[in-house]
Design an enzyme around this catalytic site. Structure first.
Site, short mmCIF file in Angstrom:
data_model
loop_
_atom_site.label_atom_id
_atom_site.label_comp_id
_atom_site.label_asym_id
_atom_site.label_seq_id
_atom_site.Cartn_x
_atom_site.Cartn_y
_atom_site.Cartn_z
N ARG A 153 0.82 -1.23 0.00
CA ARG A 153 0.00 0.00 0.00
C ARG A 153 0.84 1.27 0.00
O ARG A 153 0.42 2.32 0.45
CB ARG A 153 -0.97 0.02 1.18
N LYS A 199 2.11 11.75 -10.50
CA LYS A 199 1.23 10.90 -11.32
C LYS A 199 2.00 9.65 -11.69
O LYS A 199 3.08 9.72 -12.27
CB LYS A 199 0.82 11.64 -12.59
N GLU A 240 8.40 20.50 -24.29
CA GLU A 240 7.83 20.76 -22.96
C GLU A 240 8.52 21.96 -22.30
O GLU A 240 7.89 22.75 -21.60
CB GLU A 240 7.94 19.53 -22.05
N LYS A 258 6.66 23.69 -12.50
CA LYS A 258 5.81 22.51 -12.27
C LYS A 258 5.56 22.32 -10.77
O LYS A 258 4.45 22.00 -10.36
CB LYS A 258 6.44 21.25 -12.88
N GLU A 268 -5.40 17.95 -9.58
CA GLU A 268 -6.20 18.49 -10.67
C GLU A 268 -7.62 18.79 -10.25
O GLU A 268 -8.57 18.41 -10.92
CB GLU A 268 -6.21 17.52 -11.85
N ARG A 305 -3.71 23.22 -12.40
CA ARG A 305 -2.83 22.26 -13.07
C ARG A 305 -3.12 22.20 -14.57
O ARG A 305 -2.28 21.78 -15.36
CB ARG A 305 -2.97 20.88 -12.41
N ASN A 363 -1.49 21.85 -19.59
CA ASN A 363 -2.03 21.21 -20.80
C ASN A 363 -1.97 22.10 -22.03
O ASN A 363 -2.56 21.76 -23.06
CB ASN A 363 -3.48 20.77 -20.57
N HIS A 409 -1.77 20.62 -25.44
CA HIS A 409 -1.99 19.19 -25.29
C HIS A 409 -3.36 18.71 -25.77
O HIS A 409 -3.53 17.53 -26.01
CB HIS A 409 -1.78 18.76 -23.83
N HIS A 463 -2.66 15.95 -28.18
CA HIS A 463 -3.04 14.56 -27.91
C HIS A 463 -3.81 13.98 -29.09
O HIS A 463 -3.64 12.82 -29.45
CB HIS A 463 -3.92 14.46 -26.66
N HIS A 504 5.59 12.09 -28.33
CA HIS A 504 4.67 12.98 -27.61
C HIS A 504 5.07 14.45 -27.81
O HIS A 504 4.24 15.28 -28.19
CB HIS A 504 4.66 12.61 -26.13
#
Ligand SMILES: NC(=O)c1ccc[n+]([C@@H]2O[C@H](COP(=O)([O-])OP(=O)(O)OC[C@H]3O[C@@H](n4cnc5c(N)ncnc54)[C@H](O)[C@@H]3O)[C@@H](O)[C@H]2O)c1
Ligand SMILES: [Zn+2]
Length: 355
Positions: A114, A136, A178, A220, A230, A235, A239, A242, A246, A258
């Protein structure tokens, strides 16, 4: 990154990675044992760290390079290796590699017993300015990317820009997309510095890289500190480029990296920004010129159809329960979020990208 009890540092510096790791108090505690997860393309660095860890090493796993390794199968493999290494609550995971390793080893760390602490040692530019920070973690499923995961903030992030020396040129330049993004969304000074000293960055000069990476990480870190999961919407500025990016990435069936798709997505967003937020033409020109200098694609090729791009954007939107909104720039360094853009405007933006 300021997150109360979950706060952590990002060290950016050259050449001293093992020393940096062993200086950290948590890693010096007598009971601490480390489990190293390493990308197959950075094994030399992995071996150096194994030597530096000495008796503190509980075990290690080498993961085959590539996005295909960001899978439940890899996580299961790590569970097996973790069991053999007898990882317990005093163990920590050290993830050495690009975003793939960070995400998969981070997810393993988040779920083993956990949750074990994870230290990120990012070795791609994307990972050093983006994926290693923010917590993330996750893996892909056959039906889609990043569908399984958890938020799990690291204990520490150690960035050594000299590890980028061996990174393939195309991967490096994808990371620059980026970097440019950070300038556009939050930092006109960074953007100006990139314009002035881009040649040094292209040569991967460690001191220039350290300055730039530190600056990106600061942005960041600030965004994540204010919107860890988010929920507040801040946040979302990350994007920029993006939404359409995407769509292009998916429509190109991953023929584009990417960062390459994001470069195109940023150019589309710049076009929309000129129309919707009156981003000055001169600033739009500065952005597209920097993207070109980075050797990133600036034109959408014929093989990638508008219909496929729009379908992918619609799918993203559905997954986010209709929440996909645009981030557009008012000036370099200042963006606005939550902007609704019609499908027709997106089509026109794509049309301009093909011109
Ligand atoms: N968690 C997040 O917030 C977040 C953010 C952005 C991207 N991501 C994820 O990160 C992944 C992309 O990350 P990436 O661009 O780092 O890709 P990657 O991890 O696949 O690395 C790219 C390539 O470079 C190789 N490599 C890594 N370091 C190297 C080095 N120092 N020298 C030589 N080769 C090296 C890798 O083996 C791989 O072949 C995607 O899965 C994406 O979803 C996650
Ligand atoms: Zn990105």
């Amino acid at each position: 990154v300021r997150l109360g009890a979950r706060s952590y540092s990002i060290h950016v510096g050259g050449g001293s990675l093992p020393a940096e790791l062993s200086r950290y108090p948590r890693l010096r505690a007598p009971a601490t044992r480390a489990f190293l997860v390493c990308d197959s393309n950075v094994q030399a660095l992995g071996k150096r760290l194994v030597r530096a860890l000495g008796r503190r090493l509980a075990g290690n796993a080498i993961i085959q390079a590539g996005e295909a390794s960001k899978s439940l199968a890899t996580v299961e493999h790590l569970y097996g290796a973790g069991a053999r290494a007898k990882l317990d609550r005093h163990s920590i995971v050290i993830a050495v590699g690009g975003g793939v390793i960070g995400d998969v080893a981070g997810y393993f760390a988040a779920t083993w017993l956990r949750g074990l602490p994870v230290v990120h040692v990012p070795t791609t530019l994307v990972a050093q300015v983006d994926s290693a920070i923010g917590g993330k973690t996750g893996v892909n499923l056959p039906v889609g990317k990043n569908l399984v995961g958890a938020f799990h903030q690291p204990l520490l992030v150690v960035v050594d820009p000299t590890t980028l020396r061996t990174l393939p040129e195309r991967e490096y330049r994808a990371g620059l997309a980026e970097v440019i993004k950070y300038g556009i969304i939050a930092d006109a000074t960074l953007f100006r510095r990139l314009e002035m000293r881009f040649d040094r960055l292209l040569r991967r000069e460690p001191s220039e890289l350290a300055w730039v990476i530190r600056r990106c990480c600061t942005i960041k870190a600030r965004v994540v500190s204010q919107d860890e999961r988010e929920t507040t919407g801040l946040r979302a500025i990350l994007n920029f480029g993006h939404t359409i990016g995407h769509g292009i990435e998916a429509a190109a069936r991953y023929r584009l990296l990417h960062g390459e798709a994001i470069a195109l997505g940023m150019l589309a967003a710049v076009g929309l920004s000129q129309r919707v937020l009156r981003l000055p033409d001169s600033e739009a020109e500065r952005i597209s010129s920097l993207i070109r200098r980075a050797g990133l694609p600036a034109r959408l090729e014929g093989g990638i159809s508008d219909e496929k791009i729009l379908a992918a954007i619609r799918l993203d939107k559905k997954r986010a329960a209709g929440q996909v909104r645009f981030v557009l720039a008012r000036r370099i360094g200042r963006v606005r979020t939550g902007i609704v853009v019609s499908a027709l405007s997106i089509r026109k933006a794509l049309e301009r990208l093909r011109a």
